[in-house]
Write an enzyme that holds these catalytic residues in place. Structure first.
Site, PDB file in Angstrom:
ATOM      1  N   LYS A 136      25.054  28.703 113.911  1.00 23.90           N
ATOM      2  CA  LYS A 136      26.277  27.916 114.016  1.00 23.90           C
ATOM      3  C   LYS A 136      26.117  26.581 113.289  1.00 23.90           C
ATOM      4  CE  LYS A 136      27.643  29.484 118.670  1.00 23.90           C
ATOM      5  NZ  LYS A 136      29.017  29.936 118.381  1.00 23.90           N
TER       6      LYS A 136
ATOM      7  N   ARG B  69      29.729  40.113 123.105  1.00 16.64           N
ATOM      8  CA  ARG B  69      30.287  41.450 123.313  1.00 16.64           C
ATOM      9  C   ARG B  69      29.186  42.500 123.463  1.00 16.64           C
ATOM     10  NH1 ARG B  69      33.601  40.707 117.930  1.00 16.64           N
ATOM     11  NH2 ARG B  69      33.385  38.603 118.777  1.00 16.64           N
TER      12      ARG B  69
END
EC number: 3.4.11.1
Length: 493
Positions: free
Chosen positions: A269, A343
């Site tokens: 990130k 997920r």
């Protein structure tokens, strides 16, 4: 906070400060009654000054002419915009003012015969008062020494004390959720989250199982294994079992994403605001908070909670873009971006819970996608469901608790967007399109036909620059979802 209900006339109530609400342009303080000419005239003048506008507060000193030392009047705003959340928010402002003044106890006249049901009014007042003084100061040398003031509610509702007790339990669970979510990553790796879950279980007579790294791998929880392998802080797979319903009653399954810190892994990130990624565990914290609340409320239902917990770090052992991972349900997932890790662990949690506990319905909670913030902002959570009836009940609890949700669609077209050419599915959709829905579509592969609602709380889990200011939310984690889900579960049979 200590809160109790009391009946009686407001004019006879002996209290440090007597609080009443006023609706805009009515020139009436609801339930306040008449005192004497001098006090009544002062009250009338104060009402004319604040005009019942939301956020306006007037304080009147009685100079020992009546039983109450002071009177506080708080505006609720326009009648056609009056909701339980307005009452919750205004009560929070009242409580903050009382606390600021160093007053040890106060009384609120519960507004009755208004457009909102009495039980919701009482709950809103208690929640607003109890949550408004929350402050995460665990790591501050100097802490507030002011004791929370005691609150008395003047009400004619015979069930008020029970409602108060439940509302305190639920709002305390929200504060617990905030406490855990606010913990910094160096103090709360996955193992610590497992310890916290065990503490909740021991205090509330629940069964708690925590799988270690080796157990996670041996049970073929491939998503959790892959995401957690890059960090020296090993993953945990937490299971809490609350069984207080009929033995034959199928449980409700709750699954919460708990990435205790998310760097993005190899798909690193940007550095800006990466500190906020301690909040990537908020979905799991919400589930733990719900379990704490329902066990203390002793709800007559069966609920299973699963919290897959990892730290997503880049290292020589980290999983990579291009890897293919085998999930618990047997499907293979092509990794296109290691920052789409939530997920993967959620899919394992959902599939494991469905196989081993055969639930009647499933809810999962995750700070899953930035796309949800782009779509809905930071005040509304996205939901995706495969069952209209379940989604409708969730929306009903959302409206009641003012924890707002908005349903997004899912169909075969979205399912096709997560199909891979080299594996069964891929952990990203096609480009930037429908990012929140394609993340849910990935999860749908683990759910099958079991009634399911997915909550994307990326925007609502903590206070962000565009978050609407509310008196009962302070800096940091909000505990979003606890009140909504507990309300839903309280209405299950």
């Amino acid at each position: 906070m200590r809160v109790r209900a009391e009946t009686g006339l407001s004019i006879k109530k002996k209290t440090s400060i007597l609080c009443a609400f006023s609706i805009e342009d009515t020139n009436v303080a609801i339930g306040l009654g008449k005192f004497n000419k001098k006090i009544d005239q002062t009250i009338s003048q104060s009402l004319q000054e604040i005009k019942g506008k939301k956020g306006k507060i007037a304080i009147i000193h009685s100079h020992k002419e009546i039983s109450s030392e002071r009177i506080l009047i708080a505006g609720l705003g326009k009648k056609n915009k009056l909701t339980s959340d307005v009452i919750r928010d205004v009560t929070g402002n009242i409580t903050k003012k009382i606390h600021e003044l160093g007053i040890k106890e106060f009384t609120i006249i519960t507004p009755e015969k208004i457009s909102i049901k009495n039980d919701q009014v009482v709950s809103a007042i208690v929640e607003g008062a109890n949550l408004s003084l929350y402050d995460f100061d665990l790591y501050k040398k100097e802490k507030s020494n002011k004791k929370e003031p005691d609150l008395t509610l003047l009400t004619s509702d015979k069930n008020a004390q029970k409602i108060i007790k439940n509302s305190i339990t639920i709002s305390d669970a929200v504060k617990f959720t905030r406490d855990v979510a606010n913990l910094p990553p160096n103090e709360c790796p996955p193992a610590k989250l497992g310890e916290i879950a065990k503490q909740i279980a021991n205090q509330n007579k629940m069964k708690c199982t925590v799988f270690s790294k080796n157990e996670i791998k041996s049970k073929r929880l491939g998503g959790v294994t892959a995401v957690g392998q890059g960090s020296k802080n090993e993953p945990r797979f937490i299971i809490l079992e609350y069984r207080n319903g009929k033995k034959e009653q199928k449980p409700i399954l709750l699954v919460g994403k708990a990435v205790t810190f998310d760097t993005g892994g190899i798909s690193l990130k940007p550095g800006e605001k990466m500190d906020e990624m301690k909040f990537d565990k908020c979905g799991g914290c919400t589930v733990l908070g719900v379990m704490k609340a329902i066990s203390e409320l002793k709800l007559p239902i069966n609920v299973i909670a699963i919290v897959p917990s990892v730290e997503n770090m880049p290292s020589g052992d980290a999983f990579r873009p291009g890897d293919i991972v085998k999930l618990f349900n047997g499907k293979t997932a092509e990794i296109l971006n290691t920052d789409a890790e939530g997920r993967l662990i959620l899919a394992d949690g959902l599939a494991y819970g469905i196989k081993h506990f055969q639930p009647s319905s499933v809810m999962d909670f995750a700070t899953l996608t930035g796309a949800c913030i782009v779509a809905l902002g930071t005040n509304v959570a996205g939901i995706v469901s495969n069952n209209a009836k379940l989604a409708s009940k969730v929306k009903s609890s959302s409206a009641k608790t003012s924890e707002e949700v908005w349903e997004l669609p899912i169909n075969d077209d979205y399912m096709d967007m997560v199909k891979s050419k080299v594996a069964d599915i891929r952990n990203l959709g096609m480009g930037r399109a429908a990012g929140t829905i394609t993340a849910a579509a990935f999860l749908a592969n683990a759910v099958g036909n079991v009634p399911w609602v997915h909550f994307d709380i990326a925007g609502t889990a903590w206070i962000q620059p565009s978050t609407k200011s509310k008196s009962y939310n302070s800096h940091g984690a909000t505990g979003f979802g606890v009140r909504l889900v507990v309300d839903y579960l309280m209405n299950q049979k």
